[in-house]
Scaffold this active site. Structure first.
Site, PDB file in Angstrom:
ATOM      1  CB  SER A  56     -24.961  62.564 -12.925  1.00  0.00           C
ATOM      2  OG  SER A  56     -25.339  63.797 -13.476  1.00  0.00           O
TER       3      SER A  56
ATOM      4  CB  SER B 174     -23.153  65.855 -14.314  1.00  0.00           C
ATOM      5  OG  SER B 174     -23.105  65.609 -12.938  1.00  0.00           O
TER       6      SER B 174
ATOM      7  CE  LYS C  98     -27.741  63.041 -16.154  1.00  0.00           C
ATOM      8  NZ  LYS C  98     -26.812  64.073 -15.643  1.00  0.00           N
TER       9      LYS C  98
END
Length: 456
Positions: free
Chosen positions: A153, A177, A78
């Protein structure tokens, strides 16, 4: 089957016996990316040349017997997990783009194990949304239905995993997330025990963990990334748990009503109840339980996080502040109305959540619940409620374990009538991360799953 769809355990076995090379695999993954990325928009800072070079180096290590635990396995991380030389925009155009000076602990351990980190993945604005909406990245979409969100997220990580951009993807989780996008994309996503994987920039509830198509691959990634790192004072040594679970007599608390937030879709209730039946047939003891958290707890968390975000945004120069996503600015605009007592009370509710979860684990070995009360919502929405004043109505099943630091993983529990994945969540006592993944592996072995989406 395309090489891009092979699991990490399959790839490593083929590398070991010499029937496959990392060079062949990364070429196939990059072809998949070229074909699907225009629709999915899951990646940030894709580095094809660097990936090919790393794959050639891995090929040589396999030949000379020095390969690491993930050597030659394609991996993404990420974008808020730092990798040396790449800026960390945190999903927003308001961030100054400064190349990271070094790899974060998780990325460093992946590289040391020989993983081919070929790209970063997208995230929404400041990681504060359960969608892919961002002022910096293109809108990330769900491979199962590109009109829907992949979640957030860890939006890009989930989309990449479901689309077959290689087998292992790494995300972060502060309220769901990892688990929310994993559930909405049909994946296994683990939020580990707090500190088991060093974050590098710790914050209350924040964790790093893997998203993968199989529990075995998630377990492999966990064992590589785990361990203490001096850059993270909350990190802990590797645990001694094992990838195994005894189902006979396992005490499972079945939580079908979060007690707060959006109502649970009946299809989700049915899918998670069916998952409970599978465990019961194997000898587990299933007990329905009442809600664990309250409206006061969730609202308190909202107030505390709102002040935190408002403080960060207020520190920006005016021209950068104006670039922040309007929905985030609208949410933090009300922070000025909060008193010091409001904020302190909100902070105490984080501990209240932790205490409520800990109380359940005095009596049960597992808490089984939905991951989210709804299936994936329209991609363009920042929030499933489409209301910045109600941003957390969908995280009541996931956020308690961030506050209590317990590990929790997702596993696919079925599909809606529209063909969207439905996720079940398995939360377990501290340091039993691998047992949670073993339980997910058992459920995967007993489920009939649909083919992975091809976007054809």
């Amino acid at each position: 089957m395309s090489l891009a769809d092979l699991t990490a355990t399959e790839l490593l076995a083929k590398y070991r016996d010499g029937s496959l090379s990392p060079v062949e695999v990364i070429a196939d993954v990059l072809d998949r990316v070229s074909a699907l990325e225009p629709q999915l928009c899951a990646l940030y800072a894709l580095d094809p040349d660097g990936a090919r070079a790393a794959a050639h180096e891995s090929e040589q290590r396999w030949r000379n017997g020095t390969a690491g635990a993930l050597d030659g396995v394609p991996v993404t991380v990420k974008e808020n997990i730092a990798t040396r030389g790449t800026p960390v925009p945190q999903g927003t155009a308001a961030t100054m783009l400064v190349p990271a000076a070094e790899d974060a602990p998780a990325a460093a351990r992946l590289r040391a194990a020989g993983a081919v980190i070929f790209s970063k993945t997208t995230m929404p604005e400041y990681g504060m949304l359960s969608s892919g909406v961002s002022t910096f990245h293109r809108l990330t979409r769900n491979p199962w239905d590109v009109s829907k969100t992949a979640g957030g997220s860890s939006a890009g990580a989930a989309a990449a995993a479901a689309a077959g951009y290689g087998p292992i993807h790494v995300g972060t989780d502060i309220g769901g997330s990892i688990r929310l996008p994993a559930g909405w994309c049909g994946l296994v996503g683990l939020k580990p025990t707090h500190g088991r994987i060093a974050v590098g920039t710790p914050y209350a509830g924040r964790a790093i963990g893997p998203l993968a198509r199989t529990a075995d691959d998630a377990a492999l990634a966990l064992t590589v990334m785990q361990g203490y790192d001096p850059r993270d004072h909350t990190s802990i040594p590797p645990a001694s748990d094992v990838f195994d679970v005894q189902l006979k007599g396992l005490r499972v608390a079945l939580l079908l009503d979060a007690g707060v937030g959006l109502p649970v879709d009946p299809e989700i209730t049915a899918a998670v109840s069916s998952t409970a039946s599978v465990l019961e047939q194997a000898g587990a003891i299933i007990d329905p339980i009442p809600p664990v958290i309250t409206r006061e707890m969730l609202d308190g968390l909202d107030r505390f996080w709102r002040i935190r975000s408002a403080t960060d945004i207020a520190a920006l120069p005016e021209e950068r502040r104006a670039k922040v996503l309007p929905q985030i600015r609208q949410w933090v605009a009300t922070a000025a109305d909060l008193t010091a007592s409001d904020v302190f009370h909100g902070y105490t509710q984080m501990s209240a959540m932790a205490s409520a979860v800990t109380e359940v684990f005095k009596h049960y070995d597992v808490i089984l619940s939905p991951v989210a009360p709804i299936t994936a919502f329209p991609a363009e929405l920042a929030y499933p409620t489409d209301d910045p004043a109600k941003p957390f109505e969908h995280i009541a099943f996931t956020v308690p374990y961030n506050m209590s630091h317990h590990p929790a993983t997702t596993v696919n529990a079925g599909y809606s009538t529209a063909g969207l994945p439905i996720g079940a969540q398995l939360a377990v006592p501290h340091h039993q991360d691998l047992q949670a993944l073993a339980l997910a592996a058992y459920l995967q072995s007993r489920s009939a799953r649909q083919p992975w989406p091809t976007l054809a």
